[in-house]
Design an enzyme around this catalytic site. Structure first.
Site, PDB file in Angstrom:
ATOM      1  N   GLY A  16       2.803   9.053  -9.123  1.00  0.00           N
ATOM      2  CA  GLY A  16       3.604   9.618  -9.707  1.00  0.00           C
ATOM      3  C   GLY A  16       2.886  10.576 -11.472  1.00  0.00           C
ATOM      4  N   ASP A 127      -6.133  -3.062 -17.531  1.00  0.00           N
ATOM      5  CA  ASP A 127      -6.714  -2.177 -17.234  1.00  0.00           C
ATOM      6  C   ASP A 127      -7.030  -0.639 -18.283  1.00  0.00           C
ATOM      7  OD1 ASP A 127      -7.728   0.857 -16.383  1.00  0.00           O
ATOM      8  OD2 ASP A 127      -5.597   1.599 -15.498  1.00  0.00           O
ATOM      9  N   LYS A 129      -8.355   0.856 -21.312  1.00  0.00           N
ATOM     10  CA  LYS A 129      -9.507   2.074 -22.028  1.00  0.00           C
ATOM     11  C   LYS A 129      -8.590   2.821 -22.472  1.00  0.00           C
ATOM     12  CE  LYS A 129      -6.527   4.818 -17.203  1.00  0.00           C
ATOM     13  NZ  LYS A 129      -7.211   4.838 -16.183  1.00  0.00           N
ATOM     14  N   ASN A 132      -5.422   5.094 -21.995  1.00  0.00           N
ATOM     15  CA  ASN A 132      -4.299   4.661 -21.853  1.00  0.00           C
ATOM     16  C   ASN A 132      -4.063   3.573 -23.243  1.00  0.00           C
ATOM     17  OD1 ASN A 132      -3.735   4.206 -19.338  1.00  0.00           O
ATOM     18  ND2 ASN A 132      -4.853   2.497 -18.452  1.00  0.00           N
TER      19      ASN A 132
END
Length: 172
Positions: A16, A127, A129, A132
């Site tokens: 999204g 995750d 990185k 983020n």
């Protein structure tokens, strides 16, 4: 959804978009993550969305983005998060170049505190990185995007699944 005025698109992911929105009733500017249900394929991806909401509902920490509201319509899922207006760390690296040692130490220390808190709650982000890690107006980090995170119970202290962003994975 009609309680929020969309100001602009601030990001797009696999499931999204994220919008900057304004809620007149409370005079808040928020980040609205909108996910179309028909674009969340399969059991695993639906589980990622549910895990993200569950983790954000539980976690309260100064270096983790805060979930303010969540709701759904027949077609879409909505997560309303605090709006962090300094951009992500990758953008700042491109814009500024190499950080000074003191700035790098600050970001690293705040990230360690956020991860330490998550780990104490049995949560693995999976995750991590620069995209983020957001920066707030005062220059402090906010860890975001828990879509690939995993809650680790007493019986599951390790994970065997390969997830994350390929560009940031170790070659082995």
């Amino acid at each position: 959804p009609e309680d929020f005025e969309v100001l602009c698109v601030v990001g797009q992911g696999a499931f999204g978009k994220v919008y900057q929105v304004y809620r007149a009733m409370t005079e808040e500017v928020l980040a609205m993550k909108v996910m179309r249900k028909d674009r969340i394929p399969g059991k695993d991806h639906a589980e990622y969305v549910q895990t993200e909401k569950s983790i954000l509902t539980r976690i309260k920490h100064p270096y983790v983005v805060e979930l303010r509201y969540s709701f759904q319509t027949p077609q879409k899922l909505y997560l309303l998060l605090e709006f962090v207006n300094g951009g992500h760390l990758y953008y700042q690296l491109i814009r500024q170049g190499i950080f000074s040692e003191k700035v790098a130490q600050l970001y690293a220390a705040e990230l360690v505190l956020a991860l330490e808190h998550l780990h104490s709650q049995g949560i693995a982000h999976r995750d991590l990185k620069p995209e983020n890690i957001l920066l707030d107006v005062d220059g402090h980090i906010k860890l975001t995007d828990f879509g690939l995170a995993r809650t680790m119970g007493d019986s599951t202290r390790e994970t065997n699944s390969m997830v994350g962003t390929v560009e940031y994975m170790a070659p082995e």
